[in-house]
Design an enzyme around this catalytic site. Structure first.
Site, PDB file in Angstrom:
ATOM      1  CG  ASP A   1      -7.224  -3.659  -0.537  1.00 50.08           C
ATOM      2  OD1 ASP A   1      -6.532  -2.761  -1.047  1.00 50.08           O
ATOM      3  OD2 ASP A   1      -7.020  -4.132   0.606  1.00 50.08           O
TER       4      ASP A   1
ATOM      5  CG  ASP B   1      -2.045  -0.956   1.148  1.00 50.42           C
ATOM      6  OD1 ASP B   1      -2.243  -1.750   2.090  1.00 50.42           O
ATOM      7  OD2 ASP B   1      -2.740  -0.929   0.110  1.00 50.42           O
TER       8      ASP B   1
HETATM    9  C1  DX5 Z   1      -6.408   0.244   2.978  1.00 48.95           C
HETATM   10  C2  DX5 Z   1      -5.475  -0.651   2.172  1.00 48.95           C
HETATM   11  C3  DX5 Z   1      -5.778  -2.121   2.367  1.00 48.95           C
HETATM   12  C4  DX5 Z   1      -5.644  -2.570   3.827  1.00 48.95           C
HETATM   13  C5  DX5 Z   1      -6.058  -4.030   3.946  1.00 48.95           C
HETATM   14  O1  DX5 Z   1      -6.235   1.564   2.562  1.00 48.95           O
HETATM   15  O2  DX5 Z   1      -5.568  -0.360   0.803  1.00 48.95           O
HETATM   16  O3  DX5 Z   1      -4.889  -2.876   1.542  1.00 48.95           O
HETATM   17  O4  DX5 Z   1      -4.298  -2.406   4.222  1.00 48.95           O
HETATM   18  O5  DX5 Z   1      -5.762  -4.436   5.243  1.00 48.95           O
HETATM   19  P1  DX5 Z   1      -6.917  -4.975   6.235  1.00 48.95           P
HETATM   20  O6  DX5 Z   1      -7.132  -6.409   5.809  1.00 48.95           O
HETATM   21  O7  DX5 Z   1      -6.279  -4.845   7.589  1.00 48.95           O
HETATM   22  O8  DX5 Z   1      -8.130  -4.137   6.016  1.00 48.95           O
HETATM   23 ZN    ZN Z   2      -4.575  -1.818  -0.514  1.00 47.73          ZN
END
Ligand code: DX5
Ligand code: ZN
Length: 208
Positions: free
Chosen positions: A170, A31
């Site tokens: 996601d 990310d």
């Molecule tokens: C949020 C990110 C996601 C997040 C997913 O902005 O794009 O990829 O990190 O992680 P979890 O599973 O903890 O929601």
């Molecule tokens: Zn993400």
């Protein structure tokens, strides 16, 4: 079902990456946040570029940035499978052109409230559609339930357009949510996996 693991909530990045490297996770989800498109900022590229020291997994790069064109060339130099830009950005087509120029698979991502028809003009060119099931910017959030219908809608669109794009979901993914997302090809999961003491078991439960 492929699993892409986000380390955004990691408290010990090196150790978590080493532990993930011995699981059968398909990708590491990177990310990238600039503090403008989303209010948080992620670790700078000069730190992320050393990620190969801790994992040889292919990278699934998610750009949550206002100006993706400034980030693509850096992230293209890593062990990168996908680079995904947000459809809410400007210069989406130019960004996709640049990602393609590096021979990397292209992705577009939609925030939870973005209407699905913005996808229509990209269905025949992208490799991945990243459907956000949380507001981008933070890990560890709750899954937004109406994403389930959105995924079904996108699957229908792809079938009608005979598109080869993969569907990835996601944010807030856990075992019971994964059950309802059989239309997806990839699930991105962070906190559900990293908050456990057995990463492989969590990944196994998501794949079932
Ligand atoms: C949020 C990110 C996601 C997040 C997913 O902005 O794009 O990829 O990190 O992680 P979890 O599973 O903890 O929601
Ligand atoms: Zn993400």
């Amino acid at each position: 079902m492929k699993i892409s693991v986000s380390y955004l909530t990691s408290k010990d990045l090196e150790n978590d990456l080493r532990k993930l490297n011995v699981t059968n996770a398909d990708y590491i989800h990177v990310d990238v946040m600039d503090g403008k498109f989303v209010k948080n900022k992620s670790l700078p590229f000069k730190v992320i570029r050393n990620i190969h020291k801790y994992t040889n997994k292919r990278l699934d790069v998610h750009l949550m940035v206002k100006k993706p064109l400034k980030f693509i060339s850096d992230y293209a130099t890593l062990n990168t499978e996908f680079i995904t830009v947000h459809v809410e950005n400007k210069y989406v087509d130019k960004s996709l052109d640049l990602i393609e120029a590096y021979g990397i698979k292209t992705g577009i991502s939609l925030k939870p409230n973005t209407p699905l028809d913005v996808l229509d003009s990209y269905l025949d060119r992208v490799d991945l559609i990243l459907i956000m099931s949380v507001e981008p910017g933070r890990g560890g959030q709750e899954f937004i339930e109406d994403t389930i219908d959105r995924v079904k809608e996108v699957r229908k669109k792809l079938n009608e357009a005979k598109s080869k794009a993969l569907i990835s979901v996601d944010g807030g993914i856990n075992e019971e949510v994964a059950e309802k997302l059989k239309d997806a090809d990839i699930l991105v999961s962070g906190n559900y996996i990293l908050s456990s003491d057995d990463f492989q078991y969590q990944i196994y439960k998501l794949r079932k």
